[in-house]
Design a protein around this motif. Structure first.
Motif, PDB file in Angstrom:
ATOM      1  N   ALA A  67       0.515  -3.393  28.660  1.00  0.00           N
ATOM      2  CA  ALA A  67      -0.879  -3.785  28.802  1.00  0.00           C
ATOM      3  C   ALA A  67      -0.999  -5.279  29.055  1.00  0.00           C
ATOM      4  CB  ALA A  67      -1.628  -3.401  27.539  1.00  0.00           C
ATOM      5  N   ALA A  68      -2.191  -5.688  29.435  1.00  0.00           N
ATOM      6  CA  ALA A  68      -2.422  -7.071  29.822  1.00  0.00           C
ATOM      7  C   ALA A  68      -2.033  -8.031  28.702  1.00  0.00           C
ATOM      8  CB  ALA A  68      -3.887  -7.254  30.184  1.00  0.00           C
ATOM      9  N   SER A  69      -2.552  -7.843  27.535  1.00  0.00           N
ATOM     10  CA  SER A  69      -2.177  -8.733  26.443  1.00  0.00           C
ATOM     11  C   SER A  69      -2.361  -8.002  25.124  1.00  0.00           C
ATOM     12  CB  SER A  69      -3.024 -10.009  26.463  1.00  0.00           C
ATOM     13  OG  SER A  69      -4.374  -9.669  26.327  1.00  0.00           O
ATOM     14  N   SER A  70      -1.544  -6.991  24.912  1.00  0.00           N
ATOM     15  CA  SER A  70      -1.668  -6.224  23.684  1.00  0.00           C
ATOM     16  C   SER A  70      -0.570  -6.615  22.709  1.00  0.00           C
ATOM     17  CB  SER A  70      -1.594  -4.726  23.993  1.00  0.00           C
ATOM     18  OG  SER A  70      -0.356  -4.423  24.569  1.00  0.00           O
ATOM     19  N   LYS A  71      -0.857  -6.397  21.429  1.00  0.00           N
ATOM     20  CA  LYS A  71       0.110  -6.672  20.373  1.00  0.00           C
ATOM     21  C   LYS A  71       0.308  -5.411  19.575  1.00  0.00           C
ATOM     22  CE  LYS A  71       0.562 -10.343  17.727  1.00  0.00           C
ATOM     23  NZ  LYS A  71       0.242  -9.978  16.370  1.00  0.00           N
ATOM     24  N   ARG A  72       1.497  -5.228  19.043  1.00  0.00           N
ATOM     25  CA  ARG A  72       1.737  -4.069  18.191  1.00  0.00           C
ATOM     26  C   ARG A  72       2.454  -4.517  16.942  1.00  0.00           C
ATOM     27  NH1 ARG A  72       0.755   0.492  21.651  1.00  0.00           N
ATOM     28  NH2 ARG A  72       1.460   1.931  20.076  1.00  0.00           N
ATOM     29  N   ASP A  73       2.013  -3.993  15.829  1.00  0.00           N
ATOM     30  CA  ASP A  73       2.632  -4.289  14.545  1.00  0.00           C
ATOM     31  C   ASP A  73       2.916  -2.988  13.822  1.00  0.00           C
ATOM     32  OD1 ASP A  73       2.351  -7.330  14.213  1.00  0.00           O
ATOM     33  OD2 ASP A  73       0.335  -6.724  14.770  1.00  0.00           O
ATOM     34  N   LEU A  74       4.019  -2.989  13.093  1.00  0.00           N
ATOM     35  CA  LEU A  74       4.358  -1.843  12.245  1.00  0.00           C
ATOM     36  C   LEU A  74       4.411  -2.324  10.808  1.00  0.00           C
ATOM     37  CD1 LEU A  74       5.409   1.000  11.615  1.00  0.00           C
ATOM     38  CD2 LEU A  74       7.683   0.233  12.300  1.00  0.00           C
ATOM     39  N   LEU A  75       3.487  -1.855  10.001  1.00  0.00           N
ATOM     40  CA  LEU A  75       3.472  -2.192   8.578  1.00  0.00           C
ATOM     41  C   LEU A  75       3.985  -0.983   7.805  1.00  0.00           C
ATOM     42  CD1 LEU A  75      -0.072  -3.858   8.301  1.00  0.00           C
ATOM     43  CD2 LEU A  75       2.119  -4.933   8.853  1.00  0.00           C
ATOM     44  N   ILE A  76       4.938  -1.238   6.926  1.00  0.00           N
ATOM     45  CA  ILE A  76       5.546  -0.154   6.136  1.00  0.00           C
ATOM     46  C   ILE A  76       5.316  -0.456   4.662  1.00  0.00           C
ATOM     47  CG2 ILE A  76       7.670   1.107   5.640  1.00  0.00           C
ATOM     48  CD1 ILE A  76       8.767  -0.141   8.321  1.00  0.00           C
ATOM     49  N   PHE A  77       4.705   0.462   3.957  1.00  0.00           N
ATOM     50  CA  PHE A  77       4.378   0.252   2.548  1.00  0.00           C
ATOM     51  C   PHE A  77       5.204   1.191   1.670  1.00  0.00           C
ATOM     52  CE2 PHE A  77       0.830  -1.110   5.071  1.00  0.00           C
ATOM     53  CZ  PHE A  77       0.513  -2.336   4.505  1.00  0.00           C
ATOM     54  N   ASP A  78       5.570   0.672   0.517  1.00  0.00           N
ATOM     55  CA  ASP A  78       6.308   1.472  -0.456  1.00  0.00           C
ATOM     56  C   ASP A  78       5.488   2.647  -0.965  1.00  0.00           C
ATOM     57  OD1 ASP A  78       8.699   0.303  -0.487  1.00  0.00           O
ATOM     58  OD2 ASP A  78       8.582  -0.507  -2.519  1.00  0.00           O
ATOM     59  N   ALA A  79       4.193   2.395  -1.095  1.00  0.00           N
ATOM     60  CA  ALA A  79       3.339   3.412  -1.699  1.00  0.00           C
ATOM     61  C   ALA A  79       2.019   3.484  -0.948  1.00  0.00           C
ATOM     62  CB  ALA A  79       3.088   3.070  -3.170  1.00  0.00           C
ATOM     63  N   GLU A  80       1.458   4.673  -0.903  1.00  0.00           N
ATOM     64  CA  GLU A  80       0.186   4.875  -0.202  1.00  0.00           C
ATOM     65  C   GLU A  80      -0.904   3.996  -0.803  1.00  0.00           C
ATOM     66  OE1 GLU A  80      -3.643   6.502   0.978  1.00  0.00           O
ATOM     67  OE2 GLU A  80      -2.885   6.307  -1.046  1.00  0.00           O
ATOM     68  N   GLU A  81      -0.815   3.759  -2.109  1.00  0.00           N
ATOM     69  CA  GLU A  81      -1.802   2.914  -2.787  1.00  0.00           C
ATOM     70  C   GLU A  81      -1.814   1.510  -2.169  1.00  0.00           C
ATOM     71  OE1 GLU A  81      -3.873   3.968  -5.011  1.00  0.00           O
ATOM     72  OE2 GLU A  81      -4.635   2.168  -5.999  1.00  0.00           O
ATOM     73  N   ASN A  82      -0.637   0.972  -1.903  1.00  0.00           N
ATOM     74  CA  ASN A  82      -0.544  -0.361  -1.299  1.00  0.00           C
ATOM     75  C   ASN A  82      -1.076  -0.346   0.133  1.00  0.00           C
ATOM     76  OD1 ASN A  82       0.648  -1.070  -3.676  1.00  0.00           O
ATOM     77  ND2 ASN A  82       2.730  -1.157  -2.857  1.00  0.00           N
ATOM     78  N   LEU A  83      -0.791   0.735   0.832  1.00  0.00           N
ATOM     79  CA  LEU A  83      -1.328   0.886   2.186  1.00  0.00           C
ATOM     80  C   LEU A  83      -2.856   0.835   2.147  1.00  0.00           C
ATOM     81  CD1 LEU A  83      -0.263   3.539   4.832  1.00  0.00           C
ATOM     82  CD2 LEU A  83      -2.655   3.098   4.322  1.00  0.00           C
ATOM     83  N   ALA A  84      -3.443   1.542   1.198  1.00  0.00           N
ATOM     84  CA  ALA A  84      -4.911   1.599   1.114  1.00  0.00           C
ATOM     85  C   ALA A  84      -5.491   0.214   0.828  1.00  0.00           C
ATOM     86  CB  ALA A  84      -5.330   2.599   0.039  1.00  0.00           C
ATOM     87  N   VAL A  85      -4.821  -0.552  -0.026  1.00  0.00           N
ATOM     88  CA  VAL A  85      -5.285  -1.911  -0.331  1.00  0.00           C
ATOM     89  C   VAL A  85      -5.241  -2.770   0.933  1.00  0.00           C
ATOM     90  CG1 VAL A  85      -4.722  -4.012  -1.626  1.00  0.00           C
ATOM     91  CG2 VAL A  85      -4.657  -1.783  -2.771  1.00  0.00           C
ATOM     92  N   ALA A  86      -4.133  -2.696   1.654  1.00  0.00           N
ATOM     93  CA  ALA A  86      -3.977  -3.512   2.869  1.00  0.00           C
ATOM     94  C   ALA A  86      -4.951  -3.074   3.968  1.00  0.00           C
ATOM     95  CB  ALA A  86      -2.542  -3.414   3.371  1.00  0.00           C
ATOM     96  N   LEU A  87      -5.156  -1.770   4.069  1.00  0.00           N
ATOM     97  CA  LEU A  87      -6.069  -1.260   5.096  1.00  0.00           C
ATOM     98  C   LEU A  87      -7.502  -1.738   4.837  1.00  0.00           C
ATOM     99  CD1 LEU A  87      -6.356   0.583   7.617  1.00  0.00           C
ATOM    100  CD2 LEU A  87      -6.814   2.468   6.031  1.00  0.00           C
TER     101      LEU A  87
END
Ligand code: 6PG
Length: 321
Positions: A67-87
């Motif tokens: 794409a013209a100027s897209s970025k992609r990041d992969l965030l990996i969390f130990d626990a779904e709870e941490n994912l929810a906080v970050a989201l």
């Protein structure tokens, strides 16, 4: 032209909140993207610190059409709870950005487990700090059932999220459940066009499709996103904004869905994927070996935006390294 991907492995919620919105200009020391996808075709672990997010240059996202100027990041969390906080923080930051810049925040939801992952937004501090009055809420896909039906994505979001935050009711765009699937898709597209006219919904300057500020999406174990399923002709739809499907392999069969040009015109997409059942699709999506049988999730390539995977360890368990 630039396409890059960074990977952040995070163990603790307190260290799992990368300031994504600031990263382009001033990356924090712990999240400095190491090198671009093109210059580093293989991922390599740079640090194994357990509580500090670390970045890996990623082979991921060898996009079929960069794409013209897209970025992609992969965030990996130990626990779904941490994912929810970050989201929640990610969503609140994006909300603040567009509320200030545009006076409106257009947020697209999927169904499925995504809604549960949004639960932290309904709690302090976000319940008070997010300017919910600026939110306009849409669905990337909806099942064609009555709004109070157990299968309704609207009902799922209402019960688990929308009823708990003060978004004006007139800014929540459910489908017209009195219409056929085809009629509901046309009606939804008409509503979007009206919102473009009155300035609530932005248009992409390059694609000619609406540019939603944030799409919060889930992915099925088969790699489908929205109601765009592997091998289904709808994945090729490139004119309509919203279309319908009568033969969804995931029940119920009748649905409406945004098309890829709309998904790919977004400013931000969060792809929230947890659990071992999705590890195969994640592995295929993030592999640098691209085959002609692209999964729908692999076709989510933003024209000019930031695509962030929010995953847990189970979902990335088939990734090498
Ligand atoms: O209406 C739907 O079926 C959903 O919008 C669908 O596209 C969902 O987002 C994915 O299937 C992931 O769902 P899970 O996260 O529950 O697996």
């Amino acid at each position: 032209m630039s396409t890059s991907m960074s990977v952040s492995v995070s163990a603790a919620a307190s260290s799992s909140l990368p300031p994504l919105l600031a990263r382009r200009r001033s990356p924090p020391a712990s999240l400095v993207p190491v090198r671009s996808l093109r210059s580093c075709p293989r991922p390599r672990l740079l640090s194994s610190a357990r509580t500090t997010p670390v970045l890996l240059p990623a082979a991921a996202m060898a996009a079929p059409a960069p794409a013209a100027s897209s970025k992609r990041d992969l965030l990996i969390f130990d626990a779904e709870e941490n994912l929810a906080v970050a989201l929640a923080k990610y969503t609140a930051d994006i909300s603040a950005k567009f509320a200030a810049e545009r006076g409106a925040v257009t947020v697209v939801l999927s169904g499925g487990s995504l809604i549960y992952a949004l639960r932290k937004l309904t709690e302090a501090p976000y319940l008070e700090t997010v300017d919910w009055s600026k939110w306009h809420v849409f669905w990337v896909d909806e099942r064609v059932v009555p709004k109070d039906h157990e299968d309704s994505n609207y009902k799922l979001a209402l019960d688990g999220f929308l009823s708990k935050v003060p978004i004006p009711a007139g800014q929540v765009y459910a489908i017209n459940d009195a219409l056929s699937a085809e009629g509901a898709a046309e009606d939804y597209e008409t509503i979007l066009k009206q919102l473009v006219k009155n300035g609530v919904l932005a248009m992409s300057k390059t694609t000619g499709f609406p540019r939603f500020d944030l799409q919060l999406l889930g992915m099925g174990p088969d790699g489908h996103i929205a109601s765009l399923f592997p091998g289904h002709p709808l994945v090729k739809e490139n004119k309509k904004w919203v279309t319908h499907i009568l033969d969804s392999p995931k029940p119920p069969p009748q649905r409406i869905t945004f098309t890829f040009p709309v998904i790919n015109s977004s400013a931000y997409v969060a792809m929230v994927v947890t659990g071992a059942g999705k590890a195969g699709a994640v592995q295929k999506a993030i592999s640098d070996k691209k085959t002609s049988d692209l999964l729908p999730v692999e076709m989510a390539i933003l024209d000019d935006g930031e695509f962030t995977w929010f995953t847990d360890k189970e979902a990335v368990s088939m990734l090498q390294n």
